[in-house]
Motif scaffolding. Structure first.
Motif, PDB file in Angstrom:
ATOM      1  N   THR B 167       0.845  -1.196   0.000  1.00 17.48           N
ATOM      2  CA  THR B 167       0.000   0.000   0.000  1.00 17.48           C
ATOM      3  C   THR B 167       0.879   1.244   0.000  1.00 17.48           C
ATOM      4  OG1 THR B 167      -0.139   0.023   2.391  1.00 17.48           O
ATOM      5  CG2 THR B 167      -1.915  -1.086   1.228  1.00 17.48           C
ATOM      6  N   HIS B 168       2.017   1.167   0.700  1.00 21.56           N
ATOM      7  CA  HIS B 168       2.927   2.313   0.717  1.00 21.56           C
ATOM      8  C   HIS B 168       3.431   2.609  -0.694  1.00 21.56           C
ATOM      9  CE1 HIS B 168       5.837   5.127   2.267  1.00 21.56           C
ATOM     10  NE2 HIS B 168       6.782   4.510   1.586  1.00 21.56           N
ATOM     11  N   LEU B 169       3.839   1.543  -1.396  1.00 17.18           N
ATOM     12  CA  LEU B 169       4.306   1.725  -2.777  1.00 17.18           C
ATOM     13  C   LEU B 169       3.198   2.302  -3.643  1.00 17.18           C
ATOM     14  CD1 LEU B 169       6.418  -1.478  -3.487  1.00 17.18           C
ATOM     15  CD2 LEU B 169       7.198   0.874  -3.137  1.00 17.18           C
ATOM     16  N   PHE B 170       1.982   1.776  -3.453  1.00 21.24           N
ATOM     17  CA  PHE B 170       0.860   2.263  -4.263  1.00 21.24           C
ATOM     18  C   PHE B 170       0.648   3.761  -4.051  1.00 21.24           C
ATOM     19  CE2 PHE B 170      -3.689   3.355  -4.363  1.00 21.24           C
ATOM     20  CZ  PHE B 170      -3.937   3.156  -5.712  1.00 21.24           C
ATOM     21  N   PHE B 171       0.696   4.194  -2.802  1.00 22.47           N
ATOM     22  CA  PHE B 171       0.385   5.603  -2.532  1.00 22.47           C
ATOM     23  C   PHE B 171       1.529   6.544  -2.904  1.00 22.47           C
ATOM     24  CE2 PHE B 171      -2.887   3.792   0.328  1.00 22.47           C
ATOM     25  CZ  PHE B 171      -3.966   4.411  -0.273  1.00 22.47           C
ATOM     26  N   THR B 172       2.764   6.025  -2.929  1.00 20.69           N
ATOM     27  CA  THR B 172       3.873   6.939  -3.212  1.00 20.69           C
ATOM     28  C   THR B 172       4.413   6.796  -4.629  1.00 20.69           C
ATOM     29  OG1 THR B 172       5.331   5.320  -2.206  1.00 20.69           O
ATOM     30  CG2 THR B 172       4.660   7.161  -0.827  1.00 20.69           C
ATOM     31  N   ARG B 173       4.207   5.646  -5.282  1.00 16.67           N
ATOM     32  CA  ARG B 173       4.881   5.427  -6.564  1.00 16.67           C
ATOM     33  C   ARG B 173       3.943   5.386  -7.769  1.00 16.67           C
ATOM     34  NH1 ARG B 173       8.300   6.088  -3.368  1.00 16.67           N
ATOM     35  NH2 ARG B 173      10.242   4.942  -3.030  1.00 16.67           N
ATOM     36  N   THR B 174       2.621   5.368  -7.536  1.00 12.80           N
ATOM     37  CA  THR B 174       1.734   5.309  -8.704  1.00 12.80           C
ATOM     38  C   THR B 174       0.981   6.624  -8.842  1.00 12.80           C
ATOM     39  OG1 THR B 174      -0.176   4.483  -7.514  1.00 12.80           O
ATOM     40  CG2 THR B 174       1.368   2.833  -8.346  1.00 12.80           C
ATOM     41  N   TYR B 175       0.512   6.859 -10.066  1.00 13.68           N
ATOM     42  CA  TYR B 175      -0.188   8.102 -10.375  1.00 13.68           C
ATOM     43  C   TYR B 175      -1.494   8.183  -9.588  1.00 13.68           C
ATOM     44  CZ  TYR B 175      -2.007  11.842 -13.288  1.00 13.68           C
ATOM     45  OH  TYR B 175      -2.503  13.017 -13.724  1.00 13.68           O
ATOM     46  N   LEU B 176      -2.284   7.083  -9.658  1.00 14.73           N
ATOM     47  CA  LEU B 176      -3.561   7.034  -8.944  1.00 14.73           C
ATOM     48  C   LEU B 176      -3.341   7.182  -7.441  1.00 14.73           C
ATOM     49  CD1 LEU B 176      -6.619   6.460  -9.074  1.00 14.73           C
ATOM     50  CD2 LEU B 176      -6.087   4.039  -8.877  1.00 14.73           C
ATOM     51  N   GLY B 177      -2.349   6.432  -6.938  1.00 14.63           N
ATOM     52  CA  GLY B 177      -2.075   6.444  -5.499  1.00 14.63           C
ATOM     53  C   GLY B 177      -1.677   7.809  -4.993  1.00 14.63           C
ATOM     54  N   SER B 178      -0.819   8.524  -5.765  1.00 16.20           N
ATOM     55  CA  SER B 178      -0.405   9.830  -5.250  1.00 16.20           C
ATOM     56  C   SER B 178      -1.569  10.813  -5.278  1.00 16.20           C
ATOM     57  CB  SER B 178       0.817  10.373  -5.999  1.00 16.20           C
ATOM     58  OG  SER B 178       0.739  10.041  -7.348  1.00 16.20           O
ATOM     59  N   GLY B 179      -2.509  10.618  -6.203  1.00 17.86           N
ATOM     60  CA  GLY B 179      -3.716  11.449  -6.198  1.00 17.86           C
ATOM     61  C   GLY B 179      -4.509  11.247  -4.923  1.00 17.86           C
ATOM     62  N   VAL B 180      -4.654   9.978  -4.539  1.00 17.51           N
ATOM     63  CA  VAL B 180      -5.407   9.671  -3.320  1.00 17.51           C
ATOM     64  C   VAL B 180      -4.672  10.221  -2.095  1.00 17.51           C
ATOM     65  CG1 VAL B 180      -6.325   7.807  -1.901  1.00 17.51           C
ATOM     66  CG2 VAL B 180      -6.397   7.620  -4.380  1.00 17.51           C
ATOM     67  N   LEU B 181      -3.356  10.080  -2.083  1.00 16.61           N
ATOM     68  CA  LEU B 181      -2.558  10.590  -0.966  1.00 16.61           C
ATOM     69  C   LEU B 181      -2.716  12.108  -0.860  1.00 16.61           C
ATOM     70  CD1 LEU B 181      -0.500   9.693   1.173  1.00 16.61           C
ATOM     71  CD2 LEU B 181       1.300  10.256  -0.445  1.00 16.61           C
ATOM     72  N   ALA B 182      -2.696  12.779  -2.013  1.00 17.89           N
ATOM     73  CA  ALA B 182      -2.873  14.227  -2.013  1.00 17.89           C
ATOM     74  C   ALA B 182      -4.242  14.590  -1.449  1.00 17.89           C
ATOM     75  CB  ALA B 182      -2.727  14.765  -3.426  1.00 17.89           C
ATOM     76  N   PRO B 248      -3.388   8.534  13.087  1.00 18.11           N
ATOM     77  CA  PRO B 248      -4.284   8.267  11.954  1.00 18.11           C
ATOM     78  C   PRO B 248      -3.720   8.851  10.657  1.00 18.11           C
ATOM     79  CG  PRO B 248      -5.473   9.254  13.778  1.00 18.11           C
ATOM     80  CD  PRO B 248      -4.039   9.291  14.150  1.00 18.11           C
ATOM     81  N   GLY B 249      -3.803   8.083   9.602  1.00 17.79           N
ATOM     82  CA  GLY B 249      -3.364   8.552   8.292  1.00 17.79           C
ATOM     83  C   GLY B 249      -1.870   8.397   8.056  1.00 17.79           C
ATOM     84  N   LYS B 250      -1.127   7.895   9.051  1.00 17.44           N
ATOM     85  CA  LYS B 250       0.308   7.705   8.846  1.00 17.44           C
ATOM     86  C   LYS B 250       0.557   6.266   8.421  1.00 17.44           C
ATOM     87  CE  LYS B 250       1.419  11.364  11.923  1.00 17.44           C
ATOM     88  NZ  LYS B 250       1.433  11.688  13.340  1.00 17.44           N
ATOM     89  N   MET B 251       1.227   6.147   7.256  1.00 19.50           N
ATOM     90  CA  MET B 251       1.349   4.849   6.601  1.00 19.50           C
ATOM     91  C   MET B 251       1.991   3.795   7.499  1.00 19.50           C
ATOM     92  SD  MET B 251       0.216   3.818   3.850  1.00 19.50           S
ATOM     93  CE  MET B 251      -0.147   5.330   3.015  1.00 19.50           C
ATOM     94  N   TRP B 252       3.089   4.153   8.205  1.00 19.46           N
ATOM     95  CA  TRP B 252       3.778   3.158   9.030  1.00 19.46           C
ATOM     96  C   TRP B 252       3.255   3.171  10.462  1.00 19.46           C
ATOM     97  CZ3 TRP B 252       5.956  -0.224   6.124  1.00 19.46           C
ATOM     98  CH2 TRP B 252       6.414   0.171   4.859  1.00 19.46           C
ATOM     99  N   GLY B 253       2.304   4.060  10.740  1.00 19.15           N
ATOM    100  CA  GLY B 253       1.752   4.126  12.085  1.00 19.15           C
ATOM    101  C   GLY B 253       1.098   2.826  12.500  1.00 19.15           C
ATOM    102  N   SER B 254       0.418   2.166  11.536  1.00 18.39           N
ATOM    103  CA  SER B 254      -0.260   0.916  11.888  1.00 18.39           C
ATOM    104  C   SER B 254       0.746  -0.124  12.356  1.00 18.39           C
ATOM    105  CB  SER B 254      -1.030   0.346  10.702  1.00 18.39           C
ATOM    106  OG  SER B 254      -1.379   1.329   9.803  1.00 18.39           O
ATOM    107  N   LEU B 255       1.921  -0.160  11.681  1.00 16.03           N
ATOM    108  CA  LEU B 255       2.910  -1.174  12.039  1.00 16.03           C
ATOM    109  C   LEU B 255       3.458  -0.898  13.446  1.00 16.03           C
ATOM    110  CD1 LEU B 255       4.070  -3.686  10.804  1.00 16.03           C
ATOM    111  CD2 LEU B 255       5.964  -2.349   9.919  1.00 16.03           C
ATOM    112  N   VAL B 256       3.771   0.373  13.711  1.00 15.39           N
ATOM    113  CA  VAL B 256       4.287   0.730  15.039  1.00 15.39           C
ATOM    114  C   VAL B 256       3.256   0.397  16.118  1.00 15.39           C
ATOM    115  CG1 VAL B 256       4.991   2.653  16.495  1.00 15.39           C
ATOM    116  CG2 VAL B 256       5.811   2.513  14.136  1.00 15.39           C
ATOM    117  N   GLY B 257       2.014   0.866  15.904  1.00 21.99           N
ATOM    118  CA  GLY B 257       0.954   0.598  16.875  1.00 21.99           C
ATOM    119  C   GLY B 257       0.699  -0.884  17.044  1.00 21.99           C
ATOM    120  N   GLY B 258       0.674  -1.614  15.928  1.00 23.04           N
ATOM    121  CA  GLY B 258       0.417  -3.057  15.974  1.00 23.04           C
ATOM    122  C   GLY B 258       1.468  -3.781  16.779  1.00 23.04           C
TER     123      GLY B 258
END
Lengths: 310, 302
Positions: B167-182, B248-258
């Motif tokens: 999901t991190h790659l999707f949001f940072t490396r793809t056109y669609l993903g960066s739109g959603v991140l924005a 909330p909304g932080k990509m690696w936050g779930s891993l740290v919290g988990g």
């Protein structure tokens, strides 16, 4: 102090409540217990209305007060052999104390954060209650009381009637203005000198007091208290009642209690809680389409009712 | 007298199990995190979709004999569809045309998703009975010194971290993903850049649901008996705590919290009498939330 005029809704509710109270001596015991359950539902609904309805702080954790009140009654009856009515008062006191403690911390959180904090307290409370030896280690407390349906009825009746009066009192006059300001925009309200923290804590404590007392009546009426009093479903039903009836209104919680209680009673014998599908669907519908609930919706779409309902 | 060596072994085992468990916790919370981050909605019905994912894995194993690792991508594909349905069926009613998420909208979406959770869990009870089921899958055991744990847990932990990285790659490396991140960062500015806000939020929600349901499938490895229609009531609060811990909304936050929650729940019982261990650690894991909200409301990650 200027006393605001009593509106038609007050008279409608007063007539309905007096009618119910006058009817009870002529009803068979079974019918009275049905009404008792309805009044306990109404007491739950008015209690959560104080905080969620009036200030907009969504509480998913009100069952914690209900369960604490129920366990306070169970503990007092088992340990000190007190009369059940005193147990109900202790239940209210326990709910009040817990609400003051919890509210002092969680009411600092806004919006979803308050909602989540209230939700996790349910899981915490239900984990803790099963390991407290004084509360019989999660095996529950069974109590022996004589079958006195009129006593349950009038206790629950008083809880509902007092809460109706309190709801009317806090929504009118100075307090009501402050509460409406908090619900509209809390930061602006604070700038204007509304004691937001104090007002919220006051409403939350009142809410905890009555939820605890109603939970105790429920335990008295069912002759026992078990860890499942902390089940999240009860919390959700409480919230459903005021969402369907009308958040923050005087008549809404009562209407909502009837609308949630009737299907619950009708499907009482089914094991899988079919009524929750109906209640859940109603909640989704009202939240998205008529967020002000039945009372708010009627006021909005039927102008002639605007002066009558509140 | 407690043997010091056995306590150390218990501790090592608890820590290892906690890390493995934490990875699964992270992935189930990650779905919630994405929806929260992108659509600004806290999905109270989150637990019910974890439950659906778990049942997806159960039925796949019942009918086709597949293991949860194979079930996860199938669940994820279903989750994409469910997520779109959820967004357009429910959230769109409230979020349409909003550039800021006000308290009123927060309240409406909280209440609406809570109604949905009642409907979904009760329908599931009608369809699949309230009984507890489970998937028997044991691919083997790893032995590392004095401690040993199931290989299934290791596979699942790797898959979980893999999903979060994807999901991190999707949001940072793809056109669609960066739109959603924005969109998740600034709705109004994103609209000015010509991104359709509804579509961005819908894509984010769909991905969130795909991750949630895949997480539900992976979770079944830890629940040899523990799949039932009301399981969401336990897993949703756990997910909420994890997301708030990480932010909330932080990509690696779930891993740290988990990881924090996983280690807490699995290490704490080694210091406690067995009769109260699980209850106390669950209560502590829930109440961690309150000091975090008081002192670091934006989450532990910067």
């Amino acid at each position: 102090m200027r006393i605001p005029a009593l509106g038609p809704t007050v008279y409608i509710l007063a007539v309905a409540m007096v009618f119910l109270a006058a009817l009870v001596p002529f009803l068979p015991g079974f019918a009275v217990t049905v009404l008792v359950r309805l009044l306990i539902f109404a007491a739950y609904a008015y209690s959560i209305n104080f905080i969620t309805g009036l200030t907009g702080y969504v509480s998913f954790g009100h069952v914690v007060f209900v369960g604490t009140g129920a366990y306070a009654l169970g503990f007092a009856v088992r340990t000190w052999h007190v009369a059940p009515l005193l147990g109900v008062m202790l239940g209210g006191a326990a709910g009040l104390l817990l609400a003051v403690g919890l509210g002092a911390v969680t009411l600092r959180f806004r919006g979803v954060y308050f909602a989540i904090a209230s939700l996790v307290t349910v899981l915490a409370a239900s984990s803790i209650v099963v390991i407290v030896p004084q509360l019989n280690d999660g095996q529950g407390i069974i109590m022996v009381f004589p079958f006195t349906p009129t006593a349950y009825f009038y206790t629950a009746w008083v809880l509902v009637a007092v809460q109706m009066g309190l709801t009317w009192w806090v929504t009118h006059g100075r307090l009501g203005l402050g509460i409406r300001a908090i619900r509209g925009n809390e930061d602006a309200a604070k700038r204007l000198g509304v004691n937001a923290a104090g007002l919220k804590l006051f409403l939350f404590s009142v809410s905890g007091l009555f939820a605890g007392a109603a939970g105790a009546v429920s335990a008295w009426n069912t002759y026992g208290v078990f860890p499942d009093v902390f089940e999240l479903t009860t919390s959700l039903q409480m919230l459903a009642m005021i969402v369907v009836g009308g958040l923050g209104t005087l008549l809404g919680p009562f209407l909502g209690a009837v609308l949630v209680y009737v299907p619950s009673y009708y499907f009482l014998t089914s094991a899988s809680n079919i009524q929750l599908i109906l209640i859940g669907a109603l909640v989704v519908f009202f939240a998205l389409v008529i967020p002000s609930g039945l009372v708010g919706g009627l006021r909005r779409y039927v102008p002639s009712l605007r002066r009558i309902l509140e | 007298m407690v043997d010091a060596g056995s306590v150390l072994t218990d501790l090592a085992f608890g820590l290892a199990a906690g890390v493995l468990l934490g990875c699964v916790y992270a992935v189930i919370a990650h779905g919630l995190n994405l929806i929260w981050g992108v659509a600004k909605v806290v999905n109270i019905a989150h637990g019910e979709f974890i439950m659906l994912g778990a049942y997806g894995a159960y039925f796949l194993s019942l009918w086709f004999g597949t293991n949860p690792l194979v079930a996860a991508p199938v669940d994820a594909a279903i989750g994409l569809g469910v997520g779109l349905l959820f967004y357009y069926g429910i959230l769109h009613w409230e979020l349409r045309g909003k550039e800021q998420m006000g308290l009123e909208s927060e309240m409406v979406t909280l209440v609406a998703t809570f109604g949905l959770s009642l409907v979904v869990s009760t329908v599931a009870q009608l369809l699949w009975t309230p009984n507890v089921v489970g998937i028997q899958w044991s691919p083997g055991v790893v032995v590392a010194g004095p401690v040993s744990f199931s290989l299934g847990g290791v596979y699942v932990a790797i898959a979980s971290v893999g999903i979060i990285s994807l999901t991190h790659l999707f949001f940072t490396r793809t056109y669609l993903g960066s739109g959603v991140l924005a969109h998740s960062q600034d709705i109004a500015a994103t609209q000015l850049m010509g991104i359709n806000p509804t579509r961005a939020a819908a894509v984010g929600t769909a991905i969130g649901f795909a991750v949630t349901m895949a997480g539900g499938a992976l979770l079944t490895v830890w629940l040899p008996v523990g799949i039932f229609p009301l399981m969401g009531a336990l897993w949703a609060p756990i997910s909420f705590v994890i997301v708030v811990l990480g932010g909330p909304g932080k990509m690696w936050g779930s891993l740290v919290g988990g990881l924090i929650l996983g280690v807490t729940i699995s290490v704490l019982p080694t210091f406690l009498p067995p009769s109260i261990g699980l209850s106390v650690s669950t209560a502590v894991a829930m109440l961690i939330l309150i000091p975090v909200l008081l002192f670091r409301p934006e989450g532990l990650l910067r």
